[in-house]
Design an enzyme around this catalytic site. Structure first.
Site, PDB file in Angstrom:
ATOM      1  N   GLY A   1       0.792  -1.220   0.000  1.00  0.00           N
ATOM      2  CA  GLY A   1       0.000   0.000   0.000  1.00  0.00           C
ATOM      3  C   GLY A   1       0.821   1.266   0.000  1.00  0.00           C
TER       4      GLY A   1
ATOM      5  CD  GLN B   1      -6.859  -0.475   7.647  1.00  0.00           C
ATOM      6  OE1 GLN B   1      -7.636  -1.384   7.921  1.00  0.00           O
ATOM      7  NE2 GLN B   1      -5.601  -0.481   8.060  1.00  0.00           N
TER       8      GLN B   1
ATOM      9  CB  SER C   1      -1.782  -3.180   1.419  1.00  0.00           C
ATOM     10  OG  SER C   1      -0.672  -3.877   1.934  1.00  0.00           O
ATOM     11  CB  SER C   2      -1.314  -8.544  -0.422  1.00  0.00           C
ATOM     12  OG  SER C   2      -1.421  -9.900  -0.113  1.00  0.00           O
ATOM     13  CG  HIS C   3      -0.073  -6.802   5.008  1.00  0.00           C
ATOM     14  ND1 HIS C   3      -0.153  -6.351   6.308  1.00  0.00           N
ATOM     15  CD2 HIS C   3       0.348  -5.758   4.268  1.00  0.00           C
ATOM     16  CE1 HIS C   3       0.202  -5.082   6.351  1.00  0.00           C
ATOM     17  NE2 HIS C   3       0.505  -4.698   5.128  1.00  0.00           N
TER      18      HIS C   3
ATOM     19  CB  THR D   1      12.135  -9.630 -10.725  1.00  0.00           C
ATOM     20  OG1 THR D   1      13.352  -9.423 -11.444  1.00  0.00           O
ATOM     21  CG2 THR D   1      11.473 -10.916 -11.189  1.00  0.00           C
TER      22      THR D   1
ATOM     23  CB  CYS E   1       6.192   4.527  21.029  1.00  0.00           C
ATOM     24  SG  CYS E   1       6.794   4.971  22.659  1.00  0.00           S
TER      25      CYS E   1
END
Length: 375
Positions: free
Chosen positions: A69, A177, A197-199, A235, A321
């Site tokens: 993403g 999201q 984004s894939s994950h 690649t 943080c």
């Protein structure tokens, strides 16, 4: 440990994992190679491109595979700006965007662009009237996310897109999201570009999708690049792309059932914490049910997160943080909360395997933590 941080990342789906291993072991050639093995891999890539185009309701010629993403956001914004005349140097975004958008805007500011950061209202959404007033003859691009990663607020993409079209302004949105959690095809044609984004939907890490409407004559950010029609170098991650496509198709098939499940989980949490004046759940006009942003009054979010972790629950503060001090949640600040209130922010986010019992147990734990610190 009970995992409540699905908005950060998801475990890899078993079918997607199987696809990854099979492709990585047997179809490892470079898709740009001219030999037959390269041609076979290229056919897999093109099938995945067609599959994503079908899921998104867009032209497959506008689909590009990336590393995720953040890269998709950066390269899509750069590509869309590449065709704009120099006087179109005004960009509108929001204070509540993902850090990958904010970092891109900082780079563009150094290049001479004027960045206009919109706040969001106390209901989590942008003020459409204010947004339209901020547009001017030099506005070249608008970049506003679909779903906020901290609060789950769902921005009115169709209305924003209509305003952009009326004023002839390019529109990009971060769909990271929302893809796999909300139906998107009714308004994808309103956008000039978007990213995912894939994950975030049970695919592998390190792979994503960028979309740019094929009507645009963009120039790639990296000169001399041949991969993905010049969109990015390197690649292609064929195994990751195939695995991501399997995960995307499953997420699409399970979307309705998962949405019902997430609403049940959210309602269970709200019922269990109802009446506790120390727990302030951030409610938005339109909201993704799988994300709950909240404040525990008089407790820093960093402490709540660490104490939750000690007791077996993985949650998030929704912010980084730095140098031992928690940075106030940018989404909370964008909504008008004070620094002190924004530092109290924590986020819990659900996945398809989260149970009502787990949610109720964590709600009870929060109440116990509050009682212990106030006694």
């Amino acid at each position: 440990m009970i995992y409540f941080d699905y908005a950060a990342t998801c475990p890899l789906d078993k079918d997607a994992a199987s696809a990854y291993i099979k492709v990585a072991a047997n179809y490892f050639a470079n898709s740009n190679s001219l030999h037959d093995m390269g041609g076979t891999v290229q056919s897999f890539i093109e099938q995945c491109r067609s599959d994503f185009a079908s899921l998104l309701g867009v032209d497959k010629e506008g689909i590009y595979f990336t590393s995720g993403g953040s890269e998709s956001n950066f390269l899509t914004i750069q590509a869309l700006l590449s065709e704009q005349p120099k006087n179109k140097n005004h960009i509108i975004t929001t204070l509540a965007e993902h850090s990958s958008i904010h970092s891109t805007m900082k780079i563009l500011e150094k290049q001479g662009y004027e960045i206009d950061y919109l706040p969001v209202m106390n209901n989590g959404l942008i003020d459409l009237e204010l947004f339209e007033k901020r547009l001017n003859e030099n506005t070249g691009l608008v970049s506003i996310h679909h779903v906020n990663s901290e609060t789950g607020a769902i921005q009115p993409i169709e209305e924003i897109g209509s305003i952009c079209k009326k004023h002839g302004v390019l529109f990009h949105s971060d769909f990271v999201q929302s893809f796999g959690k909300l139906p998107l095809t009714s308004f994808t044609n309103m956008l000039d570009g978007f990213s995912l984004s894939s994950h975030k939907f049970y695919g592998p890490k390190g792979v994503g999708v960028a979309y740019i409407n094929p009507k645009h004559n963009w120039e790639g950010y990296y000169p001399g690049t041949t991969h993905e029609n010049g969109f990015r170098p390197g690649t292609l991650n064929t195994a990751g792309i195939v695995s991501m496509t399997v995960a995307a198709q499953k997420a699409h098939l399970q979307l309705e059932g998962n949405q019902f499940h997430f609403k049940q989980l959210r309602n269970a949490f709200l019922q269990k914490t109802k009446g506790n004046s120390s727990i302030h759940v951030i409610e938005c006009a339109q909201q993704l049910p799988s994300i709950i942003g909240l404040r525990v009054k008089n407790m820093e979010g960093q402490w709540v997160m660490l104490e939750s972790n000690r007791r077996g629950y993985a949650i998030s503060t929704g912010s980084a943080c730095q140098v031992g001090q928690q940075t106030p949640s940018k989404s909370m600040k964008a909504m008008g909360f004070s620094d002190e209130q924004a530092k109290e922010f924590v986020r819990i986010s659900f996945g398809k395997d989260t149970t009502i019992e787990e949610v109720e147990q964590y709600a009870q734990l929060l109440k116990e933590m509050i009682a212990e610190t106030s006694s």
